[in-house]
Design an enzyme around this catalytic site. Structure first.
Site, PDB file in Angstrom:
ATOM      1  N   ASP A 153      97.104  -8.798 -33.147  1.00  0.00           N
ATOM      2  CA  ASP A 153      96.397  -9.224 -32.006  1.00  0.00           C
ATOM      3  C   ASP A 153      96.982  -8.608 -30.800  1.00  0.00           C
ATOM      4  OD1 ASP A 153      98.426 -11.187 -32.319  1.00  0.00           O
ATOM      5  OD2 ASP A 153      97.640 -12.464 -30.677  1.00  0.00           O
ATOM      6  N   HIS A 465      96.556  -6.987 -41.445  1.00  0.00           N
ATOM      7  CA  HIS A 465      95.793  -7.289 -40.378  1.00  0.00           C
ATOM      8  C   HIS A 465      96.453  -6.823 -39.088  1.00  0.00           C
ATOM      9  CE1 HIS A 465      92.918 -10.528 -38.625  1.00  0.00           C
ATOM     10  NE2 HIS A 465      93.720 -10.611 -37.841  1.00  0.00           N
ATOM     11  N   ASP A 509      96.159  -7.748 -49.912  1.00  0.00           N
ATOM     12  CA  ASP A 509      96.236  -6.479 -49.238  1.00  0.00           C
ATOM     13  C   ASP A 509      94.830  -6.072 -48.592  1.00  0.00           C
ATOM     14  OD1 ASP A 509      97.035  -4.215 -47.751  1.00  0.00           O
ATOM     15  OD2 ASP A 509      97.399  -2.992 -49.646  1.00  0.00           O
ATOM     16  N   GLU A 518      99.459  -9.954 -42.078  1.00  0.00           N
ATOM     17  CA  GLU A 518      99.473  -9.653 -40.635  1.00  0.00           C
ATOM     18  C   GLU A 518     100.826  -8.834 -40.340  1.00  0.00           C
ATOM     19  OE1 GLU A 518      97.978 -12.631 -37.619  1.00  0.00           O
ATOM     20  OE2 GLU A 518      98.335 -10.945 -36.207  1.00  0.00           O
TER      21      GLU A 518
HETATM   22  O1  G3I Z   1     107.438 -25.340 -41.488  1.00  0.00           O
HETATM   23  C1  G3I Z   1     106.404 -25.728 -42.284  1.00  0.00           C
HETATM   24  C2  G3I Z   1     106.747 -25.994 -43.470  1.00  0.00           C
HETATM   25  O2  G3I Z   1     108.077 -27.170 -43.470  1.00  0.00           O
HETATM   26  C3  G3I Z   1     105.866 -26.212 -44.643  1.00  0.00           C
HETATM   27  O3  G3I Z   1     106.343 -26.656 -45.731  1.00  0.00           O
HETATM   28  C4  G3I Z   1     104.800 -25.246 -44.584  1.00  0.00           C
HETATM   29  C5  G3I Z   1     103.614 -25.467 -45.384  1.00  0.00           C
HETATM   30  O4  G3I Z   1     102.583 -24.554 -45.338  1.00  0.00           O
HETATM   31  O5  G3I Z   1     104.198 -24.950 -43.338  1.00  0.00           O
HETATM   32  C6  G3I Z   1     105.242 -24.588 -42.445  1.00  0.00           C
HETATM   33  O6  G3I Z   1     104.658 -24.268 -41.213  1.00  0.00           O
HETATM   34  C7  G3I Z   1     104.046 -23.126 -41.109  1.00  0.00           C
HETATM   35  C8  G3I Z   1     104.686 -22.288 -39.867  1.00  0.00           C
HETATM   36  O7  G3I Z   1     104.095 -21.060 -39.884  1.00  0.00           O
HETATM   37  C9  G3I Z   1     106.270 -21.946 -40.198  1.00  0.00           C
HETATM   38  O8  G3I Z   1     106.576 -21.063 -39.322  1.00  0.00           O
HETATM   39  C10 G3I Z   1     102.734 -23.581 -40.928  1.00  0.00           C
HETATM   40  O9  G3I Z   1     101.926 -23.762 -41.987  1.00  0.00           O
HETATM   41  C11 G3I Z   1     101.893 -22.045 -40.431  1.00  0.00           C
HETATM   42  O10 G3I Z   1     100.567 -22.487 -40.147  1.00  0.00           O
HETATM   43  C12 G3I Z   1     102.501 -21.322 -39.519  1.00  0.00           C
HETATM   44  O11 G3I Z   1     102.050 -20.018 -39.073  1.00  0.00           O
HETATM   45  C13 G3I Z   1     102.219 -19.537 -37.844  1.00  0.00           C
HETATM   46  C14 G3I Z   1     100.827 -18.913 -37.364  1.00  0.00           C
HETATM   47  O12 G3I Z   1     101.010 -18.303 -36.381  1.00  0.00           O
HETATM   48  C15 G3I Z   1     100.041 -20.152 -37.106  1.00  0.00           C
HETATM   49  O13 G3I Z   1     100.283 -20.740 -36.032  1.00  0.00           O
HETATM   50  C16 G3I Z   1     103.331 -18.485 -38.106  1.00  0.00           C
HETATM   51  O14 G3I Z   1     104.496 -18.925 -38.322  1.00  0.00           O
HETATM   52  C17 G3I Z   1     103.290 -17.484 -36.948  1.00  0.00           C
HETATM   53  O15 G3I Z   1     104.139 -16.387 -37.219  1.00  0.00           O
HETATM   54  C18 G3I Z   1     101.821 -17.089 -36.596  1.00  0.00           C
HETATM   55  O16 G3I Z   1     101.735 -16.291 -35.396  1.00  0.00           O
HETATM   56  C19 G3I Z   1     100.748 -15.510 -35.074  1.00  0.00           C
HETATM   57  C20 G3I Z   1     100.354 -15.690 -33.726  1.00  0.00           C
HETATM   58  O17 G3I Z   1      99.994 -17.356 -33.629  1.00  0.00           O
HETATM   59  C21 G3I Z   1      99.309 -14.856 -33.139  1.00  0.00           C
HETATM   60  N1  G3I Z   1      99.617 -13.756 -33.456  1.00  0.00           N
HETATM   61  C22 G3I Z   1     100.103 -13.353 -34.658  1.00  0.00           C
HETATM   62  C23 G3I Z   1     101.073 -14.120 -35.278  1.00  0.00           C
HETATM   63  C24 G3I Z   1     101.273 -13.727 -36.843  1.00  0.00           C
HETATM   64  O18 G3I Z   1     100.166 -14.326 -37.944  1.00  0.00           O
HETATM   65  O1  9MR Z   2      93.685 -11.825 -35.677  1.00  0.00           O
HETATM   66  C1  9MR Z   2      94.140 -13.139 -35.110  1.00  0.00           C
HETATM   67  C2  9MR Z   2      95.665 -13.148 -35.941  1.00  0.00           C
HETATM   68  O2  9MR Z   2      96.346 -12.348 -34.979  1.00  0.00           O
HETATM   69  C3  9MR Z   2      96.171 -14.613 -35.867  1.00  0.00           C
HETATM   70  O3  9MR Z   2      97.228 -14.470 -36.493  1.00  0.00           O
HETATM   71  C4  9MR Z   2      95.031 -15.376 -36.481  1.00  0.00           C
HETATM   72  C5  9MR Z   2      95.362 -16.908 -36.581  1.00  0.00           C
HETATM   73  O4  9MR Z   2      95.583 -17.552 -35.289  1.00  0.00           O
HETATM   74  O5  9MR Z   2      93.797 -15.359 -36.088  1.00  0.00           O
HETATM   75  C6  9MR Z   2      93.243 -14.119 -36.193  1.00  0.00           C
HETATM   76  O6  9MR Z   2      92.091 -14.122 -35.516  1.00  0.00           O
HETATM   77  C7  9MR Z   2      91.043 -14.558 -36.314  1.00  0.00           C
HETATM   78  C8  9MR Z   2      90.595 -15.893 -35.686  1.00  0.00           C
HETATM   79  O7  9MR Z   2      91.557 -16.759 -35.967  1.00  0.00           O
HETATM   80  C9  9MR Z   2      89.505 -16.570 -36.589  1.00  0.00           C
HETATM   81  N1  9MR Z   2      88.367 -15.536 -36.340  1.00  0.00           N
HETATM   82  C10 9MR Z   2      88.617 -14.129 -36.884  1.00  0.00           C
HETATM   83  C11 9MR Z   2      89.670 -13.500 -36.179  1.00  0.00           C
HETATM   84  C12 9MR Z   2      90.154 -12.348 -36.707  1.00  0.00           C
HETATM   85  O8  9MR Z   2      90.170 -12.097 -38.159  1.00  0.00           O
END
Ligand code: G3I
Ligand code: 9MR
Ligand code: ZN
Length: 539
Positions: A153, A465, A509, A518
């Site tokens: 994103d 992604h 993939d 991603e």
């Molecule tokens: O820490 C818990 C763990 O204790 C548990 O066992 C496990 C079970 O699923 O979950 C763990 O937490 C997860 C956490 O990441 C760990 O860092 C959450 O479920 C999971 O939802 C969370 O995901 C994060 C995601 O955003 C959603 O918030 C990712 O770390 C984080 O890298 C990702 O970041 C996104 C940004 O929001 C937007 N840009 C892209 C980026 C990468 O996808």
């Molecule tokens: O593209 C977005 C990605 O960077 C984030 O990690 C992810 C979770 O927050 O969300 C993606 O965006 C999606 C949105 O959450 C739901 N609608 C579709 C978007 C693109 O696939």
């Protein structure tokens, strides 16, 4: 035929321990295998006799050792009934290309400037996200252009930015020789100042400085209100919003600007000073900040949250890093107070303890020897656990079946860095070997047989992604995929993965699978730090 022999597709340095994994049936007992040069010349026959009942991958593995092969060249492995492995190289320079591509990613993620065709090719674009951004809850706006797009994103978020900068600075510090080989893709405009590698880091720091408010606190992030479609960044024209300040952003910023101030000092004293002032100002503000529960997206904003209910480890890192750079007793006192409650660990965007540990134990200013001892023991204890995981996994991954979460490849890379820390503290090669296994896991010796770094190896991720990649129908090179995530947190993962898919195979993939496939700046930075440390210690 499905792959049944797994190696690091990006190769091995001659001195590295070299292990191969075979995917077997339960009845198999050991595997006789051969290593051949790419022209078919036989080099080595050996027996893979170490059996692993692999719960993460839901299969039985045999592991073979071909470390004895050290001569530069291209090779592959065969075994009766198993087919052939991908071709791989053994050479001192085998990772140079991987380093170049994974570092160039940061240039291509630049926001707020145009990426000319000569440098960006199909990913070139005009200056994006340059309009002033409105400060949430006010009618004021502010210029916060610049920095790197976070991931697939186009948001820009302070906590993960601080992590990426810290890890790239470590890569630079630990292996300046490798860093000096980096070439900016825009060869006609590499600037004339620092090193291209440091110049790239400065691009992010310049943006981070703009995200500090007059009181010293840091705005958590800037993005549009919602994620856009799969368009190029200059086509995203919705209003930019600066989200409220947060404790974690302020602490991470204070820490990383202190670190950067130290490292930039020799090359650019003026800039070093700017960073030092910003760091101290953020730290002073931090002392008076409190945010129970951590940052939460305002209801109209749905982009990356990077929420984190615990800010103690961020404060811990900041105190240690400011002490290491500036030497004031008050920073030391703060750190020692946090550390007396708990020794924190983590090289994440969420768990920052290890950055603090590194800073404290390597401080040029006087530290408490007893505490330094406790921190190093705790770091070694953590590495021992990771070593045990590595030795009992079929693919040398330090992850266990419950640790395939969102961004699992980050944890593999960061575990490698923890193992490398223990190697530096003890000199014991078992930690270094295990650290390098994490690199090999990411580059192809994994249950998918995929190189998780796009555009590298023989069989890499093709549909990450990542908006510019999706828009062009071609993956930008050098990006680390997030990796298997067993929780099935997006629609594609839900649809494609079967109920029985094992945790270490829970990756799709396909462009739509953001929870497994991603890419981000801070997954790449972890990879680069691991690579720099591994390459530096195998020379
Ligand atoms: O820490 C818990 C763990 O204790 C548990 O066992 C496990 C079970 O699923 O979950 C763990 O937490 C997860 C956490 O990441 C760990 O860092 C959450 O479920 C999971 O939802 C969370 O995901 C994060 C995601 O955003 C959603 O918030 C990712 O770390 C984080 O890298 C990702 O970041 C996104 C940004 O929001 C937007 N840009 C892209 C980026 C990468 O996808
Ligand atoms: O593209 C977005 C990605 O960077 C984030 O990690 C992810 C979770 O927050 O969300 C993606 O965006 C999606 C949105 O959450 C739901 N609608 C579709 C978007 C693109 O696939
Ligand atoms: Zn942009």
């Amino acid at each position: 035929m499905y792959k049944r022999i797994f190696i690091d597709q990006c190769g091995y340095m001659p001195d590295m321990k070299k292990l191969v994994t075979f995917k077997c049936s339960g009845q198999d007992t050991a595997v006789n295998f051969n290593v051949l040069r790419s022209d078919g010349t036989h080099v080595l026959s050996a027996l893979a006799s170490k059996r692993v009942d692999n719960h993460s991958a839901g299969e039985v593995n045999y592991i073979g050792d071909f470390s004895a092969v050290r001569e530069t060249g291209k090779y592959y492995i065969t075994a009766d009934g198993y087919g052939e492995s991908d071709i791989f190289e053994i050479s001192e320079n085998t990772y140079q290309n991987v380093f170049q591509k994974s570092s160039a990613f940061f240039y291509l993620q630049r926001c707020g400037c145009s990426i000319p065709k000569r440098a960006g090719g199909i990913y070139s674009h005009d200056a994006c996200h340059t309009a002033p951004a409105v400060i949430y809850g006010t009618n004021r706006s502010k210029d916060v252009s610049g920095g790197w797009h976070d991931a697939g994103d186009y948001g820009r978020y302070i906590a993960p930015a601080a992590m990426a900068v810290a890890q790239l600075l470590y890569a630079y510090e630990e292996n300046p020789q490798l860093a000096s080989l980096y070439v900016c893709p825009d060869t006609e405009n590499t600037g004339n100042s620092l090193s291209p590698f440091l110049d790239e880091i400065k691009y992010e720091l310049d943006w981070m400085l703009k995200m500090q408010d007059e009181d010293g606190q840091l705005y958590h992030k800037v993005s549009c209100r919602n994620f856009c479609g799969f368009i190029m960044p200059d086509a995203e024209k919705n209003e930019l919003v600066i989200s409220p300040v947060s404790v974690t952003a302020t602490a991470d910023f204070a820490a990383v600007t202190a670190m950067a101030s130290r490292i930039f000092k020799e090359k650019d004293a003026g800039y070093s000073n700017v960073l030092a002032c910003a760091s101290k100002k953020a730290y002073a503000a931090l002392r008076n900040m409190e945010l129970k529960g951590g940052f939460v997206n305002p209801s109209e904003i749905s982009t990356g949250e990077y929420g984190d209910p615990c800010d103690l480890d961020e404060r811990y890192w900041a105190a240690a890093e400011l002490y290491k750079t500036f030497g004031n007793a008050s920073y030391k006192e703060d750190f020692e107070k946090f550390a007396s409650d708990k020794i924190y660990h983590g090289y994440g965007w969420e768990d920052m303890g290890s950055y603090g540990n590194r800073a404290y134990i390597s401080s040029q200013f006087r530290v408490n020897d007893e505490l330094r001892g406790r921190i190093t023991s705790s770091m070694i204890e953590l590495a021992d656990k990771l070593l045990e995981n590595t030795l009992s996994d079929g693919y040398g991954a330090s992850l266990t079946s419950d640790s395939y979460i969102w961004g699992s490849n980050l944890y593999a890379a960061n575990n490698g860095i923890h193992l490398y820390d223990a190697y530096k503290l003890t000199g014991d090669a078992k930690y270094l070997d295990a650290a390098a296994q994490q690199l090999h896991y990411l580059l192809g010796r994994n249950p998918m047989g995929l190189c998780y770094l796009t555009g590298c190896g023989t069989d890499a991720i093709k549909h990450p992604h990542h908006r510019p990649s999706g828009f062009n129908g071609r993956a930008m090179e050098g990006m680390l995929s997030g990796g298997p995530c067993s929780a099935r947190l997006d629609e594609v993962a839900k649809q494609i993965l079967s109920e029985n898919t094992a945790p270490a195979k829970a990756i799709v993939d396909m462009t739509g699978s953001y929870s497994t496939n991603e890419v981000t700046i801070y997954w790449n930075s972890a990879f680069i730090q691991l690579l720099a440390e591994a390459v530096g210690s195998h020379k």
